[in-house]
Design a protein around this motif. Sequence first.
Motif, PDB file in Angstrom:
ATOM      1  N   SER A   2       0.841  -1.185   0.000  1.00 55.20           N
ATOM      2  CA  SER A   2       0.000   0.000   0.000  1.00 55.20           C
ATOM      3  C   SER A   2       0.877   1.237   0.000  1.00 55.20           C
ATOM      4  O   SER A   2       1.932   1.266   0.610  1.00 55.20           O
ATOM      5  CB  SER A   2      -0.901  -0.003   1.236  1.00 55.20           C
ATOM      6  OG  SER A   2      -0.118   0.184   2.390  1.00 55.20           O
ATOM      7  N   GLU A   4       0.881   5.354   0.729  1.00 49.19           N
ATOM      8  CA  GLU A   4       0.136   6.484   1.260  1.00 49.19           C
ATOM      9  C   GLU A   4       0.082   7.587   0.221  1.00 49.19           C
ATOM     10  O   GLU A   4       1.046   7.833  -0.496  1.00 49.19           O
ATOM     11  CB  GLU A   4       0.822   7.019   2.522  1.00 49.19           C
ATOM     12  CG  GLU A   4       0.760   6.075   3.701  1.00 49.19           C
ATOM     13  CD  GLU A   4      -0.666   5.809   4.179  1.00 49.19           C
ATOM     14  OE1 GLU A   4      -1.487   6.738   4.131  1.00 49.19           O
ATOM     15  OE2 GLU A   4      -0.931   4.660   4.583  1.00 49.19           O
ATOM     16  N   ILE A  32       1.886  15.108   5.554  1.00 49.24           N
ATOM     17  CA  ILE A  32       2.643  14.271   6.485  1.00 49.24           C
ATOM     18  C   ILE A  32       3.961  14.970   6.759  1.00 49.24           C
ATOM     19  O   ILE A  32       4.641  15.433   5.846  1.00 49.24           O
ATOM     20  CB  ILE A  32       2.897  12.864   5.886  1.00 49.24           C
ATOM     21  CG1 ILE A  32       1.588  12.084   5.820  1.00 49.24           C
ATOM     22  CG2 ILE A  32       3.921  12.096   6.731  1.00 49.24           C
ATOM     23  CD1 ILE A  32       1.724  10.692   5.233  1.00 49.24           C
ATOM     24  N   VAL A 126       5.061  12.049  11.797  1.00 46.09           N
ATOM     25  CA  VAL A 126       5.542  10.673  11.930  1.00 46.09           C
ATOM     26  C   VAL A 126       7.003  10.740  12.364  1.00 46.09           C
ATOM     27  O   VAL A 126       7.862  11.170  11.602  1.00 46.09           O
ATOM     28  CB  VAL A 126       5.410   9.890  10.615  1.00 46.09           C
ATOM     29  CG1 VAL A 126       5.852   8.457  10.815  1.00 46.09           C
ATOM     30  CG2 VAL A 126       3.980   9.946  10.112  1.00 46.09           C
ATOM     31  N   SER A 128      10.651   9.133  14.323  1.00 48.18           N
ATOM     32  CA  SER A 128      11.541   7.975  14.181  1.00 48.18           C
ATOM     33  C   SER A 128      11.502   7.424  12.770  1.00 48.18           C
ATOM     34  O   SER A 128      11.551   6.212  12.566  1.00 48.18           O
ATOM     35  CB  SER A 128      11.182   6.868  15.177  1.00 48.18           C
ATOM     36  OG  SER A 128      11.266   7.354  16.481  1.00 48.18           O
ATOM     37  N   THR A 129      11.376   8.302  11.820  1.00 49.32           N
ATOM     38  CA  THR A 129      11.238   7.867  10.438  1.00 49.32           C
ATOM     39  C   THR A 129      12.129   8.724   9.537  1.00 49.32           C
ATOM     40  O   THR A 129      12.049   9.949   9.582  1.00 49.32           O
ATOM     41  CB  THR A 129       9.770   7.996   9.992  1.00 49.32           C
ATOM     42  OG1 THR A 129       8.962   7.268  10.905  1.00 49.32           O
ATOM     43  CG2 THR A 129       9.557   7.454   8.592  1.00 49.32           C
ATOM     44  N   VAL A 130      12.946   8.085   8.752  1.00 47.59           N
ATOM     45  CA  VAL A 130      13.886   8.802   7.898  1.00 47.59           C
ATOM     46  C   VAL A 130      13.426   8.740   6.445  1.00 47.59           C
ATOM     47  O   VAL A 130      13.079   7.663   5.955  1.00 47.59           O
ATOM     48  CB  VAL A 130      15.289   8.153   7.985  1.00 47.59           C
ATOM     49  CG1 VAL A 130      16.287   8.951   7.159  1.00 47.59           C
ATOM     50  CG2 VAL A 130      15.738   8.045   9.425  1.00 47.59           C
ATOM     51  N   THR A 146      10.488   6.142   2.702  1.00 45.53           N
ATOM     52  CA  THR A 146      11.003   6.204   4.077  1.00 45.53           C
ATOM     53  C   THR A 146      11.567   4.843   4.461  1.00 45.53           C
ATOM     54  O   THR A 146      11.418   3.864   3.732  1.00 45.53           O
ATOM     55  CB  THR A 146       9.900   6.569   5.088  1.00 45.53           C
ATOM     56  OG1 THR A 146       8.995   5.463   5.188  1.00 45.53           O
ATOM     57  CG2 THR A 146       9.158   7.810   4.669  1.00 45.53           C
ATOM     58  N   ASP A 147      12.212   4.816   5.605  1.00 42.72           N
ATOM     59  CA  ASP A 147      12.833   3.568   6.049  1.00 42.72           C
ATOM     60  C   ASP A 147      11.865   2.657   6.794  1.00 42.72           C
ATOM     61  O   ASP A 147      12.280   1.700   7.414  1.00 42.72           O
ATOM     62  CB  ASP A 147      14.050   3.882   6.928  1.00 42.72           C
ATOM     63  CG  ASP A 147      13.645   4.572   8.226  1.00 42.72           C
ATOM     64  OD1 ASP A 147      12.517   5.116   8.287  1.00 42.72           O
ATOM     65  OD2 ASP A 147      14.454   4.561   9.166  1.00 42.72           O
ATOM     66  N   ARG A 148      10.592   2.945   6.762  1.00 42.91           N
ATOM     67  CA  ARG A 148       9.627   2.029   7.381  1.00 42.91           C
ATOM     68  C   ARG A 148       9.111   1.031   6.354  1.00 42.91           C
ATOM     69  O   ARG A 148       9.101   1.327   5.157  1.00 42.91           O
ATOM     70  CB  ARG A 148       8.425   2.801   7.929  1.00 42.91           C
ATOM     71  CG  ARG A 148       8.728   3.547   9.190  1.00 42.91           C
ATOM     72  CD  ARG A 148       7.450   3.878   9.936  1.00 42.91           C
ATOM     73  NE  ARG A 148       7.765   4.600  11.141  1.00 42.91           N
ATOM     74  CZ  ARG A 148       7.955   4.033  12.323  1.00 42.91           C
ATOM     75  NH1 ARG A 148       7.844   2.719  12.466  1.00 42.91           N
ATOM     76  NH2 ARG A 148       8.249   4.755  13.382  1.00 42.91           N
ATOM     77  N   PRO A 149       8.674  -0.140   6.814  1.00 38.04           N
ATOM     78  CA  PRO A 149       8.032  -1.064   5.879  1.00 38.04           C
ATOM     79  C   PRO A 149       6.833  -0.358   5.227  1.00 38.04           C
ATOM     80  O   PRO A 149       6.166   0.438   5.891  1.00 38.04           O
ATOM     81  CB  PRO A 149       7.553  -2.211   6.771  1.00 38.04           C
ATOM     82  CG  PRO A 149       8.357  -2.114   8.020  1.00 38.04           C
ATOM     83  CD  PRO A 149       8.782  -0.686   8.169  1.00 38.04           C
ATOM     84  N   ASP A 150       6.576  -0.659   3.977  1.00 40.17           N
ATOM     85  CA  ASP A 150       5.508   0.005   3.212  1.00 40.17           C
ATOM     86  C   ASP A 150       5.624   1.513   3.355  1.00 40.17           C
ATOM     87  O   ASP A 150       4.631   2.208   3.574  1.00 40.17           O
ATOM     88  CB  ASP A 150       4.114  -0.418   3.715  1.00 40.17           C
ATOM     89  CG  ASP A 150       3.824  -1.867   3.396  1.00 40.17           C
ATOM     90  OD1 ASP A 150       4.588  -2.445   2.587  1.00 40.17           O
ATOM     91  OD2 ASP A 150       2.869  -2.418   3.971  1.00 40.17           O
ATOM     92  N   GLY A 151       6.821   1.999   3.230  1.00 38.86           N
ATOM     93  CA  GLY A 151       7.076   3.374   3.637  1.00 38.86           C
ATOM     94  C   GLY A 151       7.053   4.418   2.543  1.00 38.86           C
ATOM     95  O   GLY A 151       7.508   5.534   2.768  1.00 38.86           O
ATOM     96  N   ASP A 152       6.532   4.090   1.349  1.00 34.47           N
ATOM     97  CA  ASP A 152       6.483   5.112   0.305  1.00 34.47           C
ATOM     98  C   ASP A 152       5.299   6.059   0.528  1.00 34.47           C
ATOM     99  O   ASP A 152       4.223   5.635   0.921  1.00 34.47           O
ATOM    100  CB  ASP A 152       6.317   4.458  -1.076  1.00 34.47           C
ATOM    101  CG  ASP A 152       7.613   3.809  -1.526  1.00 34.47           C
ATOM    102  OD1 ASP A 152       8.596   3.835  -0.742  1.00 34.47           O
ATOM    103  OD2 ASP A 152       7.661   3.267  -2.644  1.00 34.47           O
ATOM    104  N   ILE A 153       5.576   7.331   0.293  1.00 35.77           N
ATOM    105  CA  ILE A 153       4.487   8.305   0.364  1.00 35.77           C
ATOM    106  C   ILE A 153       4.462   9.064  -0.958  1.00 35.77           C
ATOM    107  O   ILE A 153       5.493   9.603  -1.377  1.00 35.77           O
ATOM    108  CB  ILE A 153       4.705   9.332   1.482  1.00 35.77           C
ATOM    109  CG1 ILE A 153       4.994   8.633   2.808  1.00 35.77           C
ATOM    110  CG2 ILE A 153       3.498  10.254   1.616  1.00 35.77           C
ATOM    111  CD1 ILE A 153       5.444   9.582   3.906  1.00 35.77           C
TER     112      ILE A 153
END
Lengths: 431, 313, 284
Positions: A2, A4, A32, A126, A128-130, A146-153
């Motif tokens: 998914s 965002e 965001i 958000v 703690s997110t790079v 971003t460096d989170r899973p499913d982290g594209d915005i």
Amino acid sequence: MSVERVDAVVVGAGPAGSAAALELARAGRSVILLERGPFPGAKNVYGGVVYGRVLDEVLPNWWEEVPVQRWVTRRSTMVLTDTQALTVDFRTQDWGRAPHNGMTTYRADFDSWLAGKAVAAGAQLVTSTVATELLREGGRVVGVRTDRPDGDIRADVVIACDGVNSFLAKQAGLLPTADAQHHTLGVKETLALPRRAIDERFGLRGDDGADFEVLGCTGGIPGGGFLYTNRDTISIGVVLSLTGLAEAGRRPEDVLADFKSHPAIAPYLRGAELKEYSAHMIPEGGYRSMPPLSTDGMLVAGDAAAMCLAAGIWLEGVNFAIGSGLAAGRAAAEAIATGSRDLSGYRRRLRDNFVLTDHENLQRAPHLVLSERVQRQYPKLLCDLAQEVFTVRNPEPKPGLRKLFRRTAARHGIRLRELAADAWAGFRTFG
Amino acid sequence: MTELPEVLAVVVVRDAALPSGADEAIAECGGAVLLVGTGTRAAAGELTAARTVWTSEVPRVAPGALAAALAPVLDSVPVVLLPASPDGRDLAARLAFQMDRRLFAGATSCTSTHVELSRVDDQLAVEVQLKSPVVVTLQPGARGVPEPVPSSEPVELPLELPDDVLDAETVQVLAPDPETVELTEADRILGAGAGLVRPGEDGTTAMRTLTEVAAALGASAGATRVITDAGWAGHDRQIGTTGVVVDPDLYVAFGISGASQHVGGLGRPEHVISVNTDPSCPMTAMADLGIIADAPAVLDELARRLNGAADER
Amino acid sequence: MQIVAALSWSWQRTQVDPLTGAVTAEHRGSNAAELAALEHALRLAEELDGHVLAVTVGPPEADEVLRTALAAGAHEAIRVECDGSPDPRLLASNGAETARAIATALSTTPDLVLCGDRSSDGATGTTPAFLAARLGAAQALGAVRLETEGSKVLAHRRLDGGSREVLRLPAPAVVSVEGGTRLRRASLPAVLAAQNTAIPSVPFETQPGPAVSTRPRRPRPRELPPPAAPAAHDRILELTGALVERTPPTIVGPLSASEAADALLEYLQRHGYSTVQREAAEQS
Ligand SMILES: Cc1cc2nc3c(=O)[nH]c(=O)nc-3n(C[C@H](O)[C@H](O)[C@H](O)COP(=O)(O)OP(=O)(O)OC[C@H]3O[C@@H](n4cnc5c(N)ncnc54)[C@H](O)[C@@H]3O)c2cc1C
Ligand SMILES: Cc1cc2nc3c(=O)[nH]c(=O)nc-3n(C[C@H](O)[C@H](O)[C@H](O)COP(=O)(O)OP(=O)(O)OC[C@H]3O[C@@H](n4cnc5c(N)ncnc54)[C@H](O)[C@@H]3O)c2cc1C
Ligand SMILES: Nc1ncnc2c1ncn2[C@@H]1O[C@H](COP(=O)(O)O)[C@@H](O)[C@H]1O
């Protein structure tokens, strides 16, 4: 996977980023705000003084709720040599009243507060997110990874407020020309001292605070120093030219240690306990080293766009970051609202307010302030002159001021012509 | 049978083994102790601080059932003191709940009228005046063990464990694992504390360097709880009252403040070196050599020198 | 399987003025052990088809840790309304009260409650045992490892001297775990969704702690055994330590890294701790 989708994504919840997100959210845009620290301001370094008037247009009576340490009512400019100090000391109680002028505040408090305003207006913060990468389609920036899973915005506009040496601006190719790139290193210590001791030593009362800017305290390395009072801590630091530092072969913490032990400074610090040491880069090139401020789908604000005004007696980054952040947020909101890809409103807004105007007017300042004469010779000249004027040599008669001046200048190998030229340059720069 | 005293130590025994801090707790209670658990008789013989000993032999060590069985027995004892060992801490809260008393955990001293508690990582002493019956746990290592005193013959206090109280079932007890043994038996230990890791950095690198330097010095590497809690070192590496209890000749503390929970697991090293930026922290105060310096930098420097030397071979 | 993760909203950095004993605190949140507890809860829920409820006792700002939990995968979250400033009274004994507060948030007795082995400000590690007592649950305190055996959970906990006990947990049970197991990284959509979730809260009336007095902590003087020598003169010598050969403690510095390394290695050498460096030098 998914993805965002929002109207805008702002990278970096420093003053620039929070201001941009605040404006977007207020304009009803989904936004965001990404921050790599565990909370806004967690790791952010600066000297300690914020000029808050920039907040007037965002938040009426901001001074009633901003997390202030002290209101600056005393400003001293000091010129030091190894053994001498010449101070121009100014105080006014006017600055102790709303709308105030400068305030000392902690970054963790201030940045969290400003980010909180953006969140209250509807931005999604958000932490703690790079942001690790720009997402692009063709030449256009369409979001960040971003460096989170499913982290594209994905977003219509990306605003890079990720601070000095902006990784995102580099990725977008928004770079200052290599030779104009100009950074200084700021190192700073926070020292704990009981509130009463600070009040007594700096001659302060209640919420009054002091702000000292110092020239000639950097061991000949181009730069300057500062000393600010918080409620029960003192911020002291030096700002040093990177090349100068390398040439002198010195470590920044040693330069700061020398500054701290100067006879004119040490008495203020006696018995203070080290709480924190930090170092950070400052974009000091000013107007001449600013990168292009936008590209298709992206804007750059704050230190990321070298907006920090650092020129001798000025070290103003936060207000310029906020000013440029607000402009970026408004320009982005406007473009999104009209469905246009034209982000040129950003530069126009910057030019209409103080941000670019000040920078243009002061564009020669960094060069002048960091020049050999201002850094190495004038402090000595001024201090010696003061010493000559105040030394009483009876039975010798007092020489006239003009004679003293000539004599001192000559002793320092400064020709009056140069002095006049610098004075003229100074006048044109700061005038 | 003599009546139970006003202040009584309750010590949980497993297979005749005494927990850490047992004699200290007993000494704090003036030598009166109730040993409860398995192998209590044999354990009684190991005590050095006990004057009056009661024993309650039960088939198993289970905090819920023990608390239920002990509560009526201890009702007449205003101050029940347990060592803050794993089993003591387990039982103390259950007892307090069962007896409807306050629990004061982590005391550094205890009398019939006052307890002093260690709080905020051992930086703060909190003193409480006792106004009603309480249960207290005593921090091992805080008091120190006194000279041996002669002890009387233990008196058996029969205890019936109820079987309607839920407790976890002990599947097995594992002997100390080799990693731990290596540390407990080491003559030389280098310890890592919070000050060895620069803010924001990942401490696993520092631990790796420490282990290398330790190896070069023929030593083992240990750590404080701050380090193990952060996951930078395995739990086997944690030295202290809730970790491994060690007894080296040489202890080199890098960036360790010297909280009693840490030092309580340190034994009595002959030589202690403390590398710390704070000249007045307890670890430096108790060291033979206190070096005021930046611990990460010193460690890197040692690594450079010692590994440099190792490479030459 | 109903699993509860108890996350504190405690002061993470507490400082004590070494002269006055005044306590100041910054930064509230959960500590490493509690985040480890949450991670264990999530893993067990995945393995045993469980439902994770995250609970915190704290003021509205404490919703933040619950949002962290939701983002990481907790199914539900609830907060027990209670504000605790860093009050020394609460430092003395708050485990029982916190356990009572947590219990008010649980409408049914869960199968498993996971806690950190101590919070950062209360830090007595007593909450989990009080909670077990209150819930009539079995307990396993200070677990360093959790594993499953069929539908049962096994907890490894430390005993004295480095040995460990393996416990098989019935339901209900309360486990406290040490830190070291890292909480998974939440996905971005989950973080965003958690921010938009309303978190229910239940009221709670705290009872005040006992009256206390506080001061900076100094190590307790240790009792020394009385001197054994028969003659008074010798006893005095023994007590004062005169004539006993020893090196006085020294404090050196501030030193640079290389000076410090010199001082350290020199000390080791002087006291006969040969180093590889020396061995290497001897061999060459
Ligand atoms: C020693 C020193 C003293 C100073 N003194 C003063 C002073 O007294 N007064 C003053 O007004 N200014 C001062 N400044 C300048 C001032 O600090 C800066 O100009 C100002 O902070 C710029 O704000 P910003 O929002 O652009 O960037 P920053 O404040 O640097 O914020 C950038 C934010 O972006 C985040 N970030 C970076 N990369 C990423 C990424 N990839 N993903 C997510 N988040 C990211 C960072 O964590 C940070 O929160 C000083 C600077 C220094 C170094
Ligand atoms: C019930 C309970 C049980 C506990 N059990 C244990 C246990 O078994 N083992 C254990 O270790 N702890 C235990 N603790 C925790 C203990 O109370 C302390 O919090 C812990 O030991 C502190 O570890 P530290 O010294 O690494 O960190 P800190 O106390 O944070 O000290 C860090 C030190 O590093 C110094 N420092 C900082 N920067 C530098 C630098 N750059 N160079 C050099 N020095 C620097 C500081 O001056 C300070 O002295 C327990 C606590 C409780 C409540
Ligand atoms: N305010 C709180 N809210 C929720 N859980 C808590 C709270 N305080 C303590 N706990 C839990 O109890 C554990 C031990 O805390 P303590 O007894 O305060 O040392 C913590 O690690 C948490 O899991």
